[in-house]
Enzyme design. Structure first.
Site, PDB file in Angstrom:
ATOM      1  NE  ARG A  54      36.985  -7.237 -30.541  1.00 52.12           N
ATOM      2  CZ  ARG A  54      36.129  -7.820 -30.990  1.00 52.12           C
ATOM      3  NH1 ARG A  54      36.139  -6.318 -31.786  1.00 52.12           N
ATOM      4  NH2 ARG A  54      36.034  -8.632 -31.755  1.00 52.12           N
ATOM      5  CE1 TYR A 106      54.728   9.919 -24.750  1.00 56.83           C
ATOM      6  CE2 TYR A 106      53.145   9.473 -25.657  1.00 56.83           C
ATOM      7  CZ  TYR A 106      54.505   9.259 -25.031  1.00 56.83           C
ATOM      8  OH  TYR A 106      55.208   7.877 -24.725  1.00 56.83           O
ATOM      9  CG  ASP A 179      47.524  14.111 -22.836  1.00 53.41           C
ATOM     10  OD1 ASP A 179      47.686  14.312 -21.268  1.00 53.41           O
ATOM     11  OD2 ASP A 179      48.762  13.594 -23.585  1.00 53.41           O
ATOM     12  CE  LYS A 204      53.099   7.952 -19.193  1.00 50.80           C
ATOM     13  NZ  LYS A 204      54.406   7.295 -19.857  1.00 50.80           N
TER      14      LYS A 204
END
Ligand SMILES: Cc1ncc(COP(=O)(O)O)c(C=O)c1O
Length: 391
Positions: A54, A106, A179, A204
């Site tokens: 983690r 978004y 972004d 993407k």
């Protein structure tokens, strides 16, 4: 062994995912490390640097190092999704801090900002990022700690002048996060224009095959804000699985080829359909009459992206019906949400965003893949012919 400190071009570094050669086997493809935990030394140290997955996994290295190079940053962190990456940036702020975000962005992140982020004591203002005076007016002196930019932005493909917003952010003492999912580092490198942090939904273009959900953040400086973001990844646990990280480095090897092809085809589609009688508008920053064409030409190099939108002609309801009918008729294009994969997608955006969405009802978002441009044009022509009224 790696190409890290050599001066190869970004396309070469990407093709070989930094050129790591495994020291013990000579393998030219990195291994996957599924281990969740690592052996502690007898004297109680962790000399390898790895302790528990983690906090970090060696399978992340190839994609993280490659993206750091491609973006011109100093460090990259992989996250479980684009949204896990985005929310980590916002969670690094403190209660009472103020954020300026784009009016059209978004949609899921916008909803998270007005929902949980606000409930946790952050304040968010939305501004048209292409109107610099509006962004300046939205700044709350001493309180604005983050400006969020998405460029080109979903799904109207407006392009923000990153350098101009960076200047406003610096003056306000705020961090600028960009972004850059739809631009990719092939077309735009926001850190060179003054951004502090670059975000990708690696789901993407970076991965490019619609088979991994992942997110990335790349920073221009390893400062206190970045350290807080890194701690949030470990503490809130939004970590990527090692197999997904491995798939991501594999996908990124073909990033340049895929993005260049998508740009060429998107540009052809935009020019082909711009005067189509069934359409009110084609939205694509590569078109000379797009409102941000000049900024896009300055800020993006090698193309204007693989994303465009078409607006069906007619009043709201008629345009919406025509758009949905057109999407129903395509055969090669796939009717699905998301973007940036090798297969072309078509989506009636207002349907997925739901009530309150600022997206025009007659808008179809097109994510151009790597199929034959002629086939994509013919398929869309046939679908348009079967749909709705003419303008
Ligand atoms: C521009 C943009 N940013 C962020 C995200 C969120 O990424 P993810 O779906 O990987 O969480 C998306 C997803 O569609 C996106 O299109």
């Amino acid at each position: 062994m790696t190409l890290k400190n050599e001066m190869w071009s970004p396309a070469s570094l990407a093709a070989q995912a930094m050129g790591h050669i495994d020291a013990t086997t000579g393998a030219i493809i990195p291994p996957i490390h599924p281990a969740t935990t690592y052996l502690r030394d007898p004297d109680n140290e962790y000399r390898t640097g790895w302790s528990y997955s983690r906090s970090g996994n060696p399978s992340y290295q190839a994609a993280e190092e490659l993206l750091t190079h491609l973006e011109g940053g100093v460090e990259t962190q992989l996250f479980a999704s684009g949204l896990a990456a985005a929310t980590a940036v916002v969670m690094a702020l403190r209660p009472g801090d103020h954020i300026v975000a784009p009016l059209v962005m978004y949609w899921s992140l916008r909803n998270w900002l007005v929902g949980p982020a606000t409930e946790w004591g952050l304040e968010v203002s939305f501004a048209d990022m292409t109107d610099l005076a509006a962004v300046e007016r939205a700044i709350k002196p001493g309180r604005t700690k983050l400006i969020w930019v998405e460029t080109p932005s979903n799904p109207l493909w407006r392009v923000t002048d990153i350098a101009a917003i960076a200047k406003i952010a610096r003056h306000a003492g705020a961090k600028l996060t960009v972004d850059s999912t739809c631009a990719t580092p092939v077309l735009s490198r926001p850190i060179e224009h003054g951004a502090d942090i670059v975000l990708h939904s690696a789901t993407k273009y970076l991965n490019g095959h619609s088979d991994v959900i992942a997110g990335t953040l790349t920073t221009a400086a390893k400062d206190e804000f970045w350290q807080r973001i890194c701690a949030i990844r470990t503490q809130s646990g939004g970590v990527l699985g090692p197999f997904e990280a491995w798939l991501l480095q594999r996908g990124m090897r073909t990033l340049f080829l895929r993005v260049r092809e998508a740009c060429t085809t998107a540009d052809r589609l935009a020019h082909h359909f711009r005067h189509h009688p069934k359409l009110a508008e084609v939205l694509y920053p590569g078109l000379p009459d797009h409102p941000d064409h000049a900024i896009a030409s300055r800020q993006m190099s090698g193309g204007f992206g693989g994303m465009l939108s078409i607006r069906l002609a007619g009043a709201d309801n008629a345009a919406q019906q025509a758009a949905i009918a057109c999407a129903a008729k395509v055969k090669l294009w796939k009717r699905a949400t998301s973007l940036g994969g090798v297969e072309s997608l078509i989506e009636h955006r207002a349907s997925i965003e739901g009530p309150g969405s600022p997206v025009p009802l007659g808008l179809l978002r097109l994510s151009v893949g790597i199929e034959s441009a002629d086939d994509l044009i013919a398929d869309l022509e046939a679908a348009l012919a079967a749909a709705g009224p003419t303008s």
